[in-house]
Design an enzyme around this catalytic site. Structure first.
Site, PDB file in Angstrom:
ATOM      1  N   ALA A  91      -6.266  -6.466   4.142  1.00 19.30           N
ATOM      2  CA  ALA A  91      -4.826  -6.727   4.076  1.00 19.30           C
ATOM      3  C   ALA A  91      -4.594  -8.189   3.715  1.00 19.30           C
ATOM      4  O   ALA A  91      -5.198  -9.082   4.301  1.00 19.30           O
ATOM      5  CB  ALA A  91      -4.168  -6.411   5.411  1.00 19.30           C
TER       6      ALA A  91
ATOM      7  N   ASN B 143     -12.638 -10.338 -10.359  1.00 19.71           N
ATOM      8  CA  ASN B 143     -11.407  -9.625 -10.732  1.00 19.71           C
ATOM      9  C   ASN B 143     -11.634  -8.117 -10.685  1.00 19.71           C
ATOM     10  O   ASN B 143     -12.205  -7.531 -11.603  1.00 19.71           O
ATOM     11  CB  ASN B 143     -10.941 -10.070 -12.113  1.00 19.71           C
ATOM     12  CG  ASN B 143     -10.404 -11.475 -12.105  1.00 19.71           C
ATOM     13  OD1 ASN B 143     -11.159 -12.435 -11.929  1.00 19.71           O
ATOM     14  ND2 ASN B 143      -9.098 -11.625 -12.263  1.00 19.71           N
TER      15      ASN B 143
ATOM     16  N   LYS C  45      -7.175 -18.319   1.632  1.00 23.42           N
ATOM     17  CA  LYS C  45      -8.414 -17.550   1.736  1.00 23.42           C
ATOM     18  C   LYS C  45      -9.584 -18.447   2.145  1.00 23.42           C
ATOM     19  O   LYS C  45     -10.442 -18.043   2.942  1.00 23.42           O
ATOM     20  CB  LYS C  45      -8.713 -16.852   0.416  1.00 23.42           C
ATOM     21  CG  LYS C  45      -7.878 -15.613   0.158  1.00 23.42           C
ATOM     22  CD  LYS C  45      -8.215 -14.514   1.151  1.00 23.42           C
ATOM     23  CE  LYS C  45      -7.563 -13.197   0.794  1.00 23.42           C
ATOM     24  NZ  LYS C  45      -7.922 -12.116   1.745  1.00 23.42           N
TER      25      LYS C  45
ATOM     26  N   VAL D 219       0.289 -12.181 -23.790  1.00 23.04           N
ATOM     27  CA  VAL D 219      -0.895 -12.962 -23.454  1.00 23.04           C
ATOM     28  C   VAL D 219      -0.478 -14.422 -23.414  1.00 23.04           C
ATOM     29  O   VAL D 219       0.094 -14.939 -24.382  1.00 23.04           O
ATOM     30  CB  VAL D 219      -2.020 -12.748 -24.484  1.00 23.04           C
ATOM     31  CG1 VAL D 219      -3.156 -13.741 -24.265  1.00 23.04           C
ATOM     32  CG2 VAL D 219      -2.540 -11.323 -24.399  1.00 23.04           C
TER      33      VAL D 219
ATOM     34  N   VAL E  65      -4.899  -7.800 -14.486  1.00 24.66           N
ATOM     35  CA  VAL E  65      -4.544  -7.725 -15.902  1.00 24.66           C
ATOM     36  C   VAL E  65      -4.977  -6.392 -16.494  1.00 24.66           C
ATOM     37  O   VAL E  65      -4.290  -5.838 -17.364  1.00 24.66           O
ATOM     38  CB  VAL E  65      -5.164  -8.910 -16.679  1.00 24.66           C
ATOM     39  CG1 VAL E  65      -6.684  -8.849 -16.665  1.00 24.66           C
ATOM     40  CG2 VAL E  65      -4.651  -8.962 -18.110  1.00 24.66           C
ATOM     41  N   VAL E  66      -6.078  -5.829 -16.028  1.00 26.04           N
ATOM     42  CA  VAL E  66      -6.527  -4.541 -16.566  1.00 26.04           C
ATOM     43  C   VAL E  66      -5.510  -3.453 -16.254  1.00 26.04           C
ATOM     44  O   VAL E  66      -5.165  -2.640 -17.122  1.00 26.04           O
ATOM     45  CB  VAL E  66      -7.913  -4.164 -16.002  1.00 26.04           C
ATOM     46  CG1 VAL E  66      -8.272  -2.731 -16.378  1.00 26.04           C
ATOM     47  CG2 VAL E  66      -8.981  -5.116 -16.524  1.00 26.04           C
TER      48      VAL E  66
ATOM     49  N   GLY F 299       0.829  -1.200   0.000  1.00 23.67           N
ATOM     50  CA  GLY F 299       0.000   0.000   0.000  1.00 23.67           C
ATOM     51  C   GLY F 299       0.863   1.249   0.000  1.00 23.67           C
ATOM     52  O   GLY F 299       2.058   1.223   0.319  1.00 23.67           O
TER      53      GLY F 299
ATOM     54  N   TYR G 114      -2.632 -19.430  -2.453  1.00 25.53           N
ATOM     55  CA  TYR G 114      -3.349 -18.199  -2.117  1.00 25.53           C
ATOM     56  C   TYR G 114      -4.833 -18.482  -1.903  1.00 25.53           C
ATOM     57  O   TYR G 114      -5.424 -18.068  -0.899  1.00 25.53           O
ATOM     58  CB  TYR G 114      -3.157 -17.166  -3.235  1.00 25.53           C
ATOM     59  CG  TYR G 114      -4.154 -16.033  -3.193  1.00 25.53           C
ATOM     60  CD1 TYR G 114      -4.100 -15.080  -2.178  1.00 25.53           C
ATOM     61  CD2 TYR G 114      -5.143 -15.919  -4.162  1.00 25.53           C
ATOM     62  CE1 TYR G 114      -5.027 -14.040  -2.129  1.00 25.53           C
ATOM     63  CE2 TYR G 114      -6.068 -14.888  -4.125  1.00 25.53           C
ATOM     64  CZ  TYR G 114      -6.005 -13.951  -3.107  1.00 25.53           C
ATOM     65  OH  TYR G 114      -6.920 -12.939  -3.066  1.00 25.53           O
TER      66      TYR G 114
ATOM     67  N   ILE H  84      -1.452 -11.181  -2.005  1.00 23.05           N
ATOM     68  CA  ILE H  84      -2.325 -11.504  -3.132  1.00 23.05           C
ATOM     69  C   ILE H  84      -1.583 -11.996  -4.375  1.00 23.05           C
ATOM     70  O   ILE H  84      -2.218 -12.350  -5.363  1.00 23.05           O
ATOM     71  CB  ILE H  84      -3.186 -10.292  -3.531  1.00 23.05           C
ATOM     72  CG1 ILE H  84      -2.301  -9.131  -4.012  1.00 23.05           C
ATOM     73  CG2 ILE H  84      -4.071  -9.860  -2.367  1.00 23.05           C
ATOM     74  CD1 ILE H  84      -3.091  -8.003  -4.629  1.00 23.05           C
TER      75      ILE H  84
END
Length: 316
Positions: A79, A176, A151, A206, A190-191, A37, A147, A82
Site C-alpha cells: 500500500a 518500472n 520510500k 511523449v 507508461v506501458v 485498488g 515520493y 505512488i
C-alpha cells in the site's frame, strides 16, 4: 497453514501477489482502503477464503484488526501513495501514507510477533540520476521526488526495526513494473497508458525526445520476487529488475502508436536501469518474461481482440 497480510492487496501488484499466495496454500488477509485498488481484482481470491479488511495503513485500529484476523507470520507491504505529481503537490500527504503508514505497520508487526516484513520500494526514483548503470544497491541514494524520499525514509525504518527489535525486514527496490490490472489512466505506468491508447486508437504524448530509458519488469516476475523474499532470510535492500534499458519512444513504436511531443518535464530521470545481481544471488530470482511478450500479454488483457498495428512513423 501459514498466513500472510498483504497491504494494498486490491491494487495492481498486490492482487497478483494475493493470487500467488492463495495458489501456494496460504491464508491471506488484505488490508486496503480501496482508494485506488479495486475489489474486482480480488474477486476470484475472495472465493478462496481471502479476508478483505477495509482500512488505511495509517490507521492503527485497522492495522490491528487485520493482524488479529489470521495472525499472519509475514507482511507484504504494498500500500502506498505512488503518484509522483501528487507527491510534489502535497508532500505531507505522501509522507503520511508512505512513511507513517509503514511505521504504523512496523510497530504493529513487532507487537503481534510477525516473522517477516517485506516492503515494496522503488528503484529508479531512489537512485535518481545514477552514476553507474545498471545501478547496484551500493549506489548513493538520491531521491528525485518527495515520493522517492518517503520510500527511502521507510526503508531506513525497516533497517531500524531489524536492528532494535530483531524483525526480519527486506526492501524490494522495484524497477518500472507493468502488466494486467495496471491503471491505464494513472501517472505511474507508461506501458499501461500506452496500451490503453493503443486499444482506443489514440496518439500518445511523449515528453522531450522520448530517449528516456526505463527498466520495464513484468508483474508476474515481480510476484515471484515477493514470494522468494517472504521465504529467504535476506535483509537490507534488493533490486528487482531486468538490468535492461528500453526507451519510452521504443515502447510507443512497438505498439504502433502515433506520437506527439511535448516539452521535457523538469526533474524527470533521464536513464534508469537497475542491477539485479543481488536478487539472483540472495533470492535465486531473475526476470523471465521478455518485454515484447509482456507487452503482448498486457495488451491482450486490456482488449482481447486487439492486435498490434504496424509500426508508426514518429514525428520529429
Amino acid at each position: 497453514m501459514r498466513s500472510a497480510l498483504v497491504t494494498g492487496g486490491a491494487g495492481f501488484i498486490g492482487s497478483h501477489l494475493v493470487n500467488a499466495l492463495v495458489e501456494d496454500g496460504r491464508r491471506v488477509t488484505v488490508l486496503d482502503d480501496l482508494s485506488t485498488g479495486r475489489w474486482e481484482n480480488l474477486f476470484g481470491a475472495l472465493n478462496h477464503g481471502v479476508r478483505l479488511t477495509p482500512g488505511n495503513v495509517t490507521d492503527p485500529h485497522a492495522v490491528a484488526r487485520a493482524l488479529t484476523a489470521e495472525r499472519p507470520d509475514t507482511i507484504y507491504h504494498l500500500a502506498a501513495q505512488i503518484d509522483v505529481r501528487h507527491a510534489v503537490a502535497d508532500p505531507i500527504h505522501d509522507a503520511v501514507v508512505n512513511l507513517i503508514g509503514t511505521l504504523t505497520l512496523l510497530q504493529a508487526a513487532q507487537r503481534h510477533g510477525v516473522r517477516r516484513f517485506v516492503l515494496a520500494s522503488t528503484g529508479g526514483a531512489i537512485y535518481g540520476e545514477a552514476d553507474v548503470l545498471p545501478t547496484p544497491e551500493s549506489a548513493e541514494v538520491r531521491p528525485a521526488s518527495p515520493y522517492a524520499a518517503s520510500k527511502a525514509a521507510a526503508e531506513s525504518y525497516l533497517d531500524l526495526y531489524r536492528t532494535l527489535f530483531g524483525l526480519s525486514t527486506l526492501s524490494l527496490r522495484l524497477s518500472n513494473v507493468y502488466g494486467p490490472r495496471q491503471n491505464g489512466a494513472g501517472e505511474a505506468g507508461v506501458v499501461a497508458m500506452f496500451c490503453a491508447a493503443a486499444r482506443a486508437g489514440h496518439p500518445v504524448t511523449v515528453f522531450g525526445d522520448g530517449g528516456q530509458t526505463r527498466d520495464f519488469l513484468y508483474v508476474d516476475d515481480v510476484v515471484r520476487a515477493f514470494m522468494a523474499a517472504g521465504e529467504r532470510p535476506v535483509t537490507g535492500c534488493v533490486n528487482v529488475a531486468t538490468g535492461r534499458e528500453t526507451t519510452v519512444l521504443a515502447v510507443a513504436q512497438e505498439l504502433g502508436l502515433r506520437v506527439r511531443h511535448a516539452p521535457e518535464r523538469a526533474g524527470e530521470v533521464r536513464r534508469s536501469c537497475l542491477d539485479p545481481s543481488r536478487a539472483a544471488a540472495a533470492l535465486g530470482w531473475a526476470a523471465r518474461v521478455a518485454f515484447t511478450d509482456g507487452l503482448d500479454r498486457t495488451l491482450t488483457s486490456m482488449a482481447p481482440a486487439t492486435r498490434r498495428a504496424p509500426v508508426a512513423s514518429v514525428a520529429p
